[in-house]
Design a protein around this motif. Structure first.
Motif, PDB file in Angstrom:
ATOM      1  N   ASP A   1       0.853  -1.186   0.000  1.00  0.00           N
ATOM      2  CA  ASP A   1       0.000   0.000   0.000  1.00  0.00           C
ATOM      3  C   ASP A   1       0.893   1.243   0.000  1.00  0.00           C
ATOM      4  O   ASP A   1       1.404   1.638   1.043  1.00  0.00           O
ATOM      5  N   PRO A   2       1.094   1.852  -1.173  1.00  0.00           N
ATOM      6  CA  PRO A   2       2.046   2.961  -1.274  1.00  0.00           C
ATOM      7  C   PRO A   2       1.730   4.116  -0.316  1.00  0.00           C
ATOM      8  O   PRO A   2       2.654   4.769   0.171  1.00  0.00           O
ATOM      9  N   VAL A   3       0.444   4.347  -0.059  1.00  0.00           N
ATOM     10  CA  VAL A   3       0.057   5.475   0.798  1.00  0.00           C
ATOM     11  C   VAL A   3       0.493   5.228   2.246  1.00  0.00           C
ATOM     12  O   VAL A   3       1.095   6.093   2.887  1.00  0.00           O
ATOM     13  N   ILE A   4       0.217   4.043   2.756  1.00  0.00           N
ATOM     14  CA  ILE A   4       0.543   3.739   4.153  1.00  0.00           C
ATOM     15  C   ILE A   4       2.039   3.423   4.294  1.00  0.00           C
ATOM     16  O   ILE A   4       2.676   3.803   5.282  1.00  0.00           O
ATOM     17  N   LEU A   5       2.604   2.796   3.263  1.00  0.00           N
ATOM     18  CA  LEU A   5       4.033   2.454   3.311  1.00  0.00           C
ATOM     19  C   LEU A   5       4.900   3.695   3.537  1.00  0.00           C
ATOM     20  O   LEU A   5       5.908   3.638   4.241  1.00  0.00           O
ATOM     21  N   GLU A   6       4.466   4.808   2.975  1.00  0.00           N
ATOM     22  CA  GLU A   6       5.231   6.056   3.100  1.00  0.00           C
ATOM     23  C   GLU A   6       5.480   6.434   4.567  1.00  0.00           C
ATOM     24  O   GLU A   6       6.550   6.946   4.904  1.00  0.00           O
ATOM     25  N   TYR A   7       4.516   6.169   5.414  1.00  0.00           N
ATOM     26  CA  TYR A   7       4.669   6.480   6.844  1.00  0.00           C
ATOM     27  C   TYR A   7       5.815   5.662   7.469  1.00  0.00           C
ATOM     28  O   TYR A   7       6.400   6.076   8.449  1.00  0.00           O
ATOM     29  N   PHE A   8       6.058   4.485   6.916  1.00  0.00           N
ATOM     30  CA  PHE A   8       7.036   3.559   7.504  1.00  0.00           C
ATOM     31  C   PHE A   8       8.432   3.697   6.884  1.00  0.00           C
ATOM     32  O   PHE A   8       9.313   2.886   7.159  1.00  0.00           O
TER      33      PHE A   8
ATOM     34  N   GLY B   1      11.055   5.445   7.383  1.00  0.00           N
ATOM     35  CA  GLY B   1      12.253   5.463   8.225  1.00  0.00           C
ATOM     36  C   GLY B   1      12.175   4.490   9.384  1.00  0.00           C
ATOM     37  O   GLY B   1      12.926   4.619  10.361  1.00  0.00           O
ATOM     38  N   SER B   2      11.276   3.511   9.306  1.00  0.00           N
ATOM     39  CA  SER B   2      11.006   2.654  10.464  1.00  0.00           C
ATOM     40  C   SER B   2      11.803   1.358  10.459  1.00  0.00           C
ATOM     41  O   SER B   2      12.147   0.838   9.408  1.00  0.00           O
ATOM     42  N   ASP B   3      12.041   0.877  11.658  1.00  0.00           N
ATOM     43  CA  ASP B   3      12.667  -0.424  11.878  1.00  0.00           C
ATOM     44  C   ASP B   3      11.541  -1.460  11.872  1.00  0.00           C
ATOM     45  O   ASP B   3      10.796  -1.596  12.848  1.00  0.00           O
ATOM     46  N   ILE B   4      11.408  -2.177  10.759  1.00  0.00           N
ATOM     47  CA  ILE B   4      10.264  -3.087  10.584  1.00  0.00           C
ATOM     48  C   ILE B   4      10.345  -4.278  11.548  1.00  0.00           C
ATOM     49  O   ILE B   4       9.314  -4.761  12.027  1.00  0.00           O
ATOM     50  N   GLU B   5      11.543  -4.723  11.869  1.00  0.00           N
ATOM     51  CA  GLU B   5      11.664  -5.828  12.838  1.00  0.00           C
ATOM     52  C   GLU B   5      11.127  -5.407  14.205  1.00  0.00           C
ATOM     53  O   GLU B   5      10.432  -6.178  14.870  1.00  0.00           O
ATOM     54  N   ARG B   6      11.467  -4.185  14.612  1.00  0.00           N
ATOM     55  CA  ARG B   6      10.930  -3.677  15.879  1.00  0.00           C
ATOM     56  C   ARG B   6       9.399  -3.569  15.802  1.00  0.00           C
ATOM     57  O   ARG B   6       8.681  -3.980  16.719  1.00  0.00           O
ATOM     58  N   PHE B   7       8.900  -3.009  14.693  1.00  0.00           N
ATOM     59  CA  PHE B   7       7.448  -2.869  14.524  1.00  0.00           C
ATOM     60  C   PHE B   7       6.761  -4.221  14.677  1.00  0.00           C
ATOM     61  O   PHE B   7       5.777  -4.354  15.402  1.00  0.00           O
ATOM     62  N   LYS B   8       7.289  -5.243  14.016  1.00  0.00           N
ATOM     63  CA  LYS B   8       6.701  -6.590  14.098  1.00  0.00           C
ATOM     64  C   LYS B   8       6.707  -7.098  15.531  1.00  0.00           C
ATOM     65  O   LYS B   8       5.717  -7.658  16.003  1.00  0.00           O
ATOM     66  N   GLN B   9       7.821  -6.916  16.205  1.00  0.00           N
ATOM     67  CA  GLN B   9       7.935  -7.413  17.573  1.00  0.00           C
ATOM     68  C   GLN B   9       6.940  -6.713  18.508  1.00  0.00           C
ATOM     69  O   GLN B   9       6.215  -7.371  19.269  1.00  0.00           O
TER      70      GLN B   9
END
Ligand code: HEM
Length: 120
Positions: free
Chosen positions: A30-37, A39-47
């Protein structure tokens, strides 16, 4: 049985992991929502997200992430983008085989957090 937690009813850790993986996959497409992420650490987000899902379903977890207002403050999340994200979570739960009855219970647990995220 009625004494089973929502966590147990949906299938425990395995289902929580599936929802989390599916949700990240949905966000990535989802390009619109992906933009928010960006600069994010996706592993941390998942955890942290899986801890949160485990906690709100009364599973054996403690949420060790930051408060929803701390995390989402400064993003100025609109109602439309919020609803879009909830739709992605619903897709993720559908693909993990969570029943609509159980989805509604999970969404009801998350709903009070909405006010901490919108337009902040
Ligand atoms: C159902 C509603 C939502 C829930 C339950 C939720 C939950 C969470 C959780 C648990 C985290 C991790 C916190 C941490 O790292 O300490 C997080 C991070 C994040 N959320 Fe949400 N969120 C929701 C809605 C949204 C929406 C609508 C957006 C944007 C459109 C969003 C964007 C983000 C971003 C970008 C991060 C990563 C922040 C960072 O990199 O530090 N979230 N969210």
């Amino acid at each position: 049985s009625t004494t089973e937690s929502l966590y147990q009813q949906i299938g425990g850790e395995q289902t929580i992991e599936e929802i989390t993986e599916n949700f990240v996959y949905e966000i990535e497409y989802d390009p619109v929502i992906l933009e928010y992420f960006a600069g994010s650490d996706i592993e941390r987000f998942k955890q942290k997200l899986s801890e949160q899902l485990c906690m709100v379903t009364n599973g054996p977890c403690e949420y060790t992430g930051d408060s929803m207002s701390q995390v989402h403050g400064g993003m100025n999340i609109t109602e439309s983008h919020f609803n879009r994200t909830v739709d992605l979570l619903i897709n993720a739960m559908n693909k993990a085989g969570v029943s609509h009855r159980h989805q509604n219970r999970i969404l009801a647990e998350l709903a009070p957090m909405r006010k901490d995220m919108l337009y902040k």
